[in-house]
Design a protein around this motif. Structure first.
Motif, PDB file in Angstrom:
ATOM      1  N   ALA A   1       0.825  -1.206  -0.087  1.00  0.00           N
ATOM      2  CA  ALA A   1      -0.232   0.137  -0.094  1.00  0.00           C
ATOM      3  C   ALA A   1       0.904   1.184  -0.125  1.00  0.00           C
ATOM      4  CB  ALA A   1      -0.989   0.071   1.195  1.00  0.00           C
ATOM      5  N   ALA A   2       1.725   1.200   0.670  1.00  0.00           N
ATOM      6  CA  ALA A   2       2.735   2.479   0.962  1.00  0.00           C
ATOM      7  C   ALA A   2       3.415   2.606  -0.364  1.00  0.00           C
ATOM      8  CB  ALA A   2       3.833   2.181   2.021  1.00  0.00           C
ATOM      9  N   MET A   3       3.877   1.388  -1.081  1.00  0.00           N
ATOM     10  CA  MET A   3       4.693   1.624  -2.262  1.00  0.00           C
ATOM     11  C   MET A   3       3.766   2.203  -3.593  1.00  0.00           C
ATOM     12  SD  MET A   3       7.841   1.103  -2.010  1.00  0.00           S
ATOM     13  CE  MET A   3       8.244   1.371  -3.409  1.00  0.00           C
ATOM     14  N   THR A   4       2.487   1.617  -3.269  1.00  0.00           N
ATOM     15  CA  THR A   4       1.505   2.066  -4.499  1.00  0.00           C
ATOM     16  C   THR A   4       1.227   3.526  -4.117  1.00  0.00           C
ATOM     17  OG1 THR A   4       0.586  -0.062  -4.435  1.00  0.00           O
ATOM     18  CG2 THR A   4      -0.704   1.740  -5.265  1.00  0.00           C
ATOM     19  N   LEU A   5       1.003   4.052  -2.951  1.00  0.00           N
ATOM     20  CA  LEU A   5       0.825   5.726  -2.932  1.00  0.00           C
ATOM     21  C   LEU A   5       2.016   6.394  -3.385  1.00  0.00           C
ATOM     22  CD1 LEU A   5      -0.857   5.509   0.636  1.00  0.00           C
ATOM     23  CD2 LEU A   5      -1.922   5.634  -1.572  1.00  0.00           C
TER      24      LEU A   5
ATOM     25  N   GLN B   1      -2.434 -13.425 -10.175  1.00  0.00           N
ATOM     26  CA  GLN B   1      -3.121 -13.046  -9.197  1.00  0.00           C
ATOM     27  C   GLN B   1      -2.831 -11.574  -8.635  1.00  0.00           C
ATOM     28  OE1 GLN B   1      -2.491 -16.038  -6.220  1.00  0.00           O
ATOM     29  NE2 GLN B   1      -3.432 -17.480  -7.318  1.00  0.00           N
ATOM     30  N   MET B   2      -2.420 -10.838  -9.114  1.00  0.00           N
ATOM     31  CA  MET B   2      -2.277  -9.328  -8.935  1.00  0.00           C
ATOM     32  C   MET B   2      -3.487  -8.468  -8.806  1.00  0.00           C
ATOM     33  SD  MET B   2      -1.834  -5.936  -9.861  1.00  0.00           S
ATOM     34  CE  MET B   2      -1.816  -6.040 -11.423  1.00  0.00           C
ATOM     35  N   PHE B   3      -3.617  -8.023  -7.586  1.00  0.00           N
ATOM     36  CA  PHE B   3      -4.835  -7.385  -7.258  1.00  0.00           C
ATOM     37  C   PHE B   3      -4.740  -6.138  -6.441  1.00  0.00           C
ATOM     38  CE2 PHE B   3      -7.988  -6.786  -3.894  1.00  0.00           C
ATOM     39  CZ  PHE B   3      -8.931  -6.410  -4.558  1.00  0.00           C
ATOM     40  N   ASP B   4      -3.865  -6.269  -5.485  1.00  0.00           N
ATOM     41  CA  ASP B   4      -3.880  -5.137  -4.508  1.00  0.00           C
ATOM     42  C   ASP B   4      -3.377  -3.745  -5.070  1.00  0.00           C
ATOM     43  OD1 ASP B   4      -1.504  -6.035  -4.896  1.00  0.00           O
ATOM     44  OD2 ASP B   4      -0.627  -5.827  -2.954  1.00  0.00           O
ATOM     45  N   GLN B   5      -2.326  -3.860  -5.837  1.00  0.00           N
ATOM     46  CA  GLN B   5      -1.894  -2.224  -6.501  1.00  0.00           C
ATOM     47  C   GLN B   5      -2.728  -1.852  -7.522  1.00  0.00           C
ATOM     48  OE1 GLN B   5       1.666  -4.035  -8.281  1.00  0.00           O
ATOM     49  NE2 GLN B   5       2.905  -3.541  -6.329  1.00  0.00           N
ATOM     50  N   VAL B   6      -3.665  -2.963  -8.202  1.00  0.00           N
ATOM     51  CA  VAL B   6      -4.761  -2.275  -9.120  1.00  0.00           C
ATOM     52  C   VAL B   6      -5.806  -1.673  -8.325  1.00  0.00           C
ATOM     53  CG1 VAL B   6      -6.688  -2.843 -10.550  1.00  0.00           C
ATOM     54  CG2 VAL B   6      -4.544  -3.769 -11.001  1.00  0.00           C
ATOM     55  N   ALA B   7      -6.356  -2.308  -7.181  1.00  0.00           N
ATOM     56  CA  ALA B   7      -7.611  -1.889  -6.165  1.00  0.00           C
ATOM     57  C   ALA B   7      -6.899  -0.618  -5.722  1.00  0.00           C
ATOM     58  CB  ALA B   7      -7.635  -3.056  -5.178  1.00  0.00           C
TER      59      ALA B   7
END
Length: 366
Positions: A118-122, A297-303
């Protein structure tokens, strides 16, 4: 050992295995069976499920968004798995060199993997803004492109001149000698600074680079531009962990094999090709397999992108499943979501089996 002790050991073993068996049954076997049942029903979490047969699967095949998600997932898996495997191997080879401060280098290389997704995505959301660091870096490269090319050519020329000059006295001299490289690099930097001071090789941009990375539907090659940004994020966070696997594999190769190769006159490239790579086959199999599973299964970075990108530019199979289970402003479509989840699981299993059959071998190729 008497019968009483045997019974005690068996009981203790069963007690240790019981928590795992219970969690396996509840969170895998039961969940899988329920998902299979839901995939043949319509269900919105509030009303009674109704049996509809294969209607959900037929709806998937006729849904353009599902086809788009399938295309994105497959392309994402191929691109990311290929790039992260190559980069992880290169980083491991660099971190395995016997140089001063290699512990610090290994820490720096591994640092991105300890940060939360989450931190890296932000952070990357900020980097990929229109006025973000990525566009500013591209603008700098565009303005100084002539200077960079000139510097590269100058470095090559200086290195070649030193090699030809010293080769006359020392037959063992190599083009890539580190000392020569340091001298060439220092001279090149000084010349580039002087050229930049006089504005040579530097051009003024008519307008700053302002590429829209996220909130766009533009497609670059097999993927939307938005997913290319996610590719960069994903590779940055996963390569350090895969690098550790390769590093462990490199340190398990006996030094005697390299000594024998050097005695036979093998170059560094030949040592890498005929000693290092065959010995790393089991590690490469693990890295590629984990890469395929993780990317599909990549999901979190898209969400976490949220409303920063349109659905058509970021949807993958995992996100398609979530989007059907919890559609914004609509009733949950658990049947469609279950069918999509089973398609994703089956696709992952098939690709792993294909990779095992025709891809990287899981045994050492001596």
């Amino acid at each position: 050992m008497n019968q009483s002790m045997l019974r005690q050991e068996r009981t203790a073993g069963l007690m240790f295995a019981l928590p795992f068996c219970v969690s396996l049954f509840v969170f895998f076997v039961y969940a899988l069976v329920r998902t299979v049942l839901f995939s043949f029903q319509t269900y919105d979490l509030f009303s009674t499920p109704e049996w509809v047969g294969v209607a959900n699967y037929i709806a998937l095949l006729t849904d353009p968004l599902f086809a788009l998600a399938l295309k994105h997932s497959l392309a994402f898996a191929v691109v990311v798995t290929t790039l992260q495997t190559g980069l992880a191997l290169l980083l491991a080879l660099a971190a395995n060199q016997k140089i001063k401060g290699r512990g610090a280098f290994r820490t720096i290389f591994y640092f991105p993997s300890i940060l939360s997704s989450a931190a890296m995505t932000l952070i990357f959301l900020w980097l990929f803004q229109r006025q973000g660091l990525i566009n500013q870096g591209l603008g700098w490269l565009s303005a100084h492109g002539g200077l960079i090319v000139t510097g590269g050519l100058l470095f090559f020329a200086l290195q070649t001149l030193q090699f030809l000059w010293k080769r006359r006295k020392y037959t063992w001299m190599r083009w890539g000698d580190p000392f020569n490289g340091l001298v060439s690099f220092a001279v090149t930097v000084v010349v580039m600074v002087i050229m930049a001071g006089y504005g040579i090789g530097v051009r003024a941009l008519e307008q700053p680079v302002a590429i829209t990375w996220l909130n766009t539907r533009e497609v670059w090659g097999p993927l939307p531009r938005t997913i290319w940004a996610i590719v960069a994020m994903n590779i940055f966070t996963t390569v350090p962990t895969l690098m550790l696997l390769y590093l462990a594999g490199l340190q398990s190769i006996p030094e005697s094999l390299y000594e024998a190769a050097r005695i036979e006159g093998a170059s560094r490239w030949q040592q890498l090709r005929h000693v290092t790579w065959p010995r790393l086959m089991p590690v490469s199999f693990t890295v590629v397999t984990l890469g395929i599973i993780g990317t599909l299964q990549m999901f979190d970075q898209v969400a976490l992108l949220g409303d920063a990108a349109p659905l058509e530019s970021k949807v993958t199979l995992a996100y398609f499943t979530y989007h059907n289970a919890f559609p914004p402003g609509g009733s949950p479509r658990i049947g469609m979501a279950s069918a999509a989840a089973l398609v994703l699981a089956t696709l992952t299993l098939i690709l792993v089996l294909i990779q095992r059959a025709v891809g990287v071998s899981e045994t050492t190729n001596d």
